[in-house]
Design a protein around this motif. Structure first.
Motif, PDB file in Angstrom:
ATOM      1  N   UNK A 188      31.543 -14.215 -62.237  1.00  0.00           N
ATOM      2  CA  UNK A 188      31.475 -12.771 -62.024  1.00  0.00           C
ATOM      3  C   UNK A 188      32.475 -12.372 -60.939  1.00  0.00           C
ATOM      4  N   UNK A 189      33.741 -12.521 -61.281  1.00  0.00           N
ATOM      5  CA  UNK A 189      34.851 -12.128 -60.418  1.00  0.00           C
ATOM      6  C   UNK A 189      35.723 -11.173 -61.216  1.00  0.00           C
ATOM      7  N   UNK A 190      36.121 -10.082 -60.581  1.00  0.00           N
ATOM      8  CA  UNK A 190      36.847  -9.006 -61.258  1.00  0.00           C
ATOM      9  C   UNK A 190      38.233  -8.838 -60.649  1.00  0.00           C
ATOM     10  N   UNK A 202      37.872  -8.972 -56.758  1.00  0.00           N
ATOM     11  CA  UNK A 202      36.574  -8.624 -56.179  1.00  0.00           C
ATOM     12  C   UNK A 202      35.506  -9.654 -56.550  1.00  0.00           C
ATOM     13  N   UNK A 203      34.493  -9.734 -55.711  1.00  0.00           N
ATOM     14  CA  UNK A 203      33.298 -10.512 -56.031  1.00  0.00           C
ATOM     15  C   UNK A 203      32.090  -9.844 -55.377  1.00  0.00           C
ATOM     16  N   UNK A 204      30.906 -10.263 -55.817  1.00  0.00           N
ATOM     17  CA  UNK A 204      29.678  -9.736 -55.240  1.00  0.00           C
ATOM     18  C   UNK A 204      29.334 -10.506 -53.971  1.00  0.00           C
ATOM     19  N   UNK A 205      28.890  -9.774 -52.952  1.00  0.00           N
ATOM     20  CA  UNK A 205      28.512 -10.386 -51.676  1.00  0.00           C
ATOM     21  C   UNK A 205      27.261  -9.689 -51.158  1.00  0.00           C
ATOM     22  N   UNK A 206      26.111 -10.371 -51.282  1.00  0.00           N
ATOM     23  CA  UNK A 206      24.834  -9.797 -50.830  1.00  0.00           C
ATOM     24  C   UNK A 206      24.585  -8.411 -51.425  1.00  0.00           C
ATOM     25  N   UNK A 211      36.355  -6.499 -51.927  1.00  0.00           N
ATOM     26  CA  UNK A 211      37.700  -6.936 -52.316  1.00  0.00           C
ATOM     27  C   UNK A 211      38.052  -8.172 -51.496  1.00  0.00           C
ATOM     28  N   UNK A 212      38.447  -9.232 -52.180  1.00  0.00           N
ATOM     29  CA  UNK A 212      38.731 -10.496 -51.502  1.00  0.00           C
ATOM     30  C   UNK A 212      40.209 -10.842 -51.441  1.00  0.00           C
ATOM     31  N   UNK A 213      41.042 -10.159 -52.231  1.00  0.00           N
ATOM     32  CA  UNK A 213      42.471 -10.477 -52.230  1.00  0.00           C
ATOM     33  C   UNK A 213      43.271  -9.310 -52.775  1.00  0.00           C
ATOM     34  N   UNK A 214      44.486  -9.167 -52.260  1.00  0.00           N
ATOM     35  CA  UNK A 214      45.458  -8.212 -52.783  1.00  0.00           C
ATOM     36  C   UNK A 214      46.694  -8.978 -53.213  1.00  0.00           C
TER      37      UNK A 214
END
Length: 364
Positions: A188-190, A202-206, A211-214
Motif C-alpha cells: 500500500x504505497x502510492x 506516499x505511505x500510511x503512517x499511524x 509523503x516519503x519521497x520527492x
C-alpha cells in the motif's frame, strides 16, 4: 569465441551464439482490431484483471465495455452512461475485478458494479474542487486514491460490502495539477505525477498518509508513471515495485530505482523509507511529449505520445533500447497504452482520433 554483427553505424560484439540469436529477433506489432463507437477523444483504457474485458472512456462522458468475440475481434457489450456530466478522464478496475472506478472532469469519481445483474453506478465520490484526473484502487483493495487539478491527492478507505468510501486523508504535496497516480504492485504505497514536474511517493503512517519521497529530474509536466511489475515466465534482477518509470512533456522517459535502508550501494536513507535515484533516462527518441507509459510482465516498457506513435523498449544491461516504433499508430495523439495482464503479447491503445485499438506483438 566472439561474434561480430555489422549494423548500419557500428559493430556489435557478442560472446555467444545465444546472444547473437537474440539480437536477430525482430519485433513486429500488428493491430488486431479497431474499436469504434466513442464520440470524441478516448482518454483511458483498462483491462479487467482476470477476464477478456476492456473498459474505455473519454470525451463523450460514457464508458464502453468490450468483450472478446473471437481470436481477432472484440465487441462492445455495454455502454455505461449517466455517471458523469463531463469528460471521463480515467477508468480503473479493482484487483478483484468486481468494481470499476471512473474519474471525471465534473469533479467526481463514480464506482460501478453489477451486483444487480447489470452494470450501474452505485457510489459517487465528491470532494475535489476541480477536475479529477485519475482514480485507482490499491492492490490490497483496501484503498482508493484520486487526484485532481486542485493539486490534491485523496485517499479513501474502501468497504465494498457496504459500498462505503470514507476519506482517510487529503494530501497537498504537489504545487500544481496532479495528473496521475499509481499503486505499488504488492504494497500500500502510492506514487503521483504532477504538472509541477515532480513525482511524490506516499505511505500510511499511524492512520495518516505521508509523503516519503520527492523524485525530481523531469524538466516539464510528468504525465504518467508506472511501477515495475512482477515478471511473468522469467526472473528479474530487481524485485517488483523496486523501480518506477515515468514519462513527461519534456519528451523523456525516466527509470527510477529505490534504495531501502541498509542498501549495499551505501545510498543514505531517512528512517524506514527508501531513497530514490534516477538510474536511466531515455532521451532523443520521442520527438514530442510522452503522454502515457506502461510496464509489462514480460519486462517491456511501452509509451504513447503526441507524435501519434507507440514505442516498445527492452532493458539491455544498464540501458533501455527502443525495440519497435509503431509510427502512425493512430491519426492523432495517443493518450493511453495498457498491456494485457493475461496475455503479455497483447496491448490496447486509445487516442484523440476516437479509436481504440488492440495490438499483438509478433517476432521473427
Amino acid at each position: 569465441p566472439l561474434y561480430f554483427m555489422a549494423c548500419s553505424e557500428h559493430f556489435q560484439l557478442f560472446t555467444s551464439t545465444r546472444d547473437l540469436f537474440q539480437y536477430k529477433v525482430i519485433m513486429k506489432v500488428r493491430a488486431m482490431c479497431e474499436l469504434t463507437g466513442h464520440r470524441g477523444r478516448v482518454w483511458s483504457c483498462a483491462w479487467h484483471p482476470h477476464n477478456d474485458l476492456l473498459a474505455t472512456a473519454g470525451e463523450d462522458k460514457t464508458i464502453r465495455l468490450w468483450t472478446k468475440a473471437n481470436d481477432e475481434s472484440w465487441k462492445c457489450s455495454h455502454v455505461l452512461t449517466e455517471g458523469h456530466t463531463r469528460t471521463i478522464r480515467s477508468v480503473s478496475w479493482s484487483p478483484c475485478g468486481h468494481y470499476l472506478a471512473s474519474a471525471s472532469f465534473d469533479g467526481t469519481v463514480a464506482i460501478w458494479n453489477k451486483k444487480s445483474g447489470e452494470w450501474e453506478c452505485t457510489v459517487q465520490l465528491e470532494g475535489h474542487e476541480n477536475e479529477v484526473k485519475c482514480a485507482a484502487f490499491s492492490k490490497s483493495g483496501l484503498f482508493l486514491a484520486t487526484c485532481s487539478r486542485d493539486k490534491s491527492v485523496w485517499l479513501w478507505d474502501v468497504d465494498n460490502d457496504d459500498e462505503e468510501y470514507m476519506c482517510a486523508s487529503v494530501l497537498h504535496s504537489h504545487t500544481q495539477d496532479v495528473k496521475r497516480i499509481a499503486w505499488h504492485p504488492s504494497e500500500d504505497i502510492l506514487a503521483s505525477a504532477s504538472y509541477d514536474n515532480n513525482i511524490k511517493v506516499y505511505r500510511e503512517d499511524d492512520d495518516e498518509w505521508i509523503s516519503t519521497a520527492t523524485l525530481s529530474s523531469h524538466s516539464n509536466t510528468v504525465w504518467s508513471l508506472v511501477w515495475e511489475p512482477a515478471r511473468v515466465n522469467e526472473g528479474s534482477s530487481t524485485a517488483a515495485g523496486s523501480r518506477l518509470a515515468s514519462c513527461s512533456e519534456d519528451c523523456t522517459v525516466k527509470i527510477w530505482k529505490s534504495f531501502p535502508p541498509g542498501n549495499k550501494e551505501g545510498i543514505p536513507t531517512k528512517g524506514p523509507d527508501a531513497a530514490w535515484k534516477c538510474e536511466y533516462t531515455v532521451a532523443g527518441v520521442h520527438p514530442r511529449a510522452v503522454y502515457d507509459i506502461d510496464w509489462g510482465g514480460q519486462g517491456f516498457i511501452i509509451t504513447a505520445g503526441g507524435d501519434d506513435a507507440i514505442r516498445i523498449f527492452r532493458e539491455n544491461g544498464d540501458e533501455w533500447n527502443c525495440e519497435h516504433t509503431e509510427y502512425n499508430a493512430h491519426t492523432m495523439d495517443v493518450n493511453c497504452v495498457r498491456w494485457n495482464p493475461k496475455n503479455v503479447d497483447m496491448f490496447a491503445s486509445c487516442s484523440d482520433d476516437a479509436v481504440v485499438k488492440i495490438w499483438t506483438i509478433e517476432t521473427s
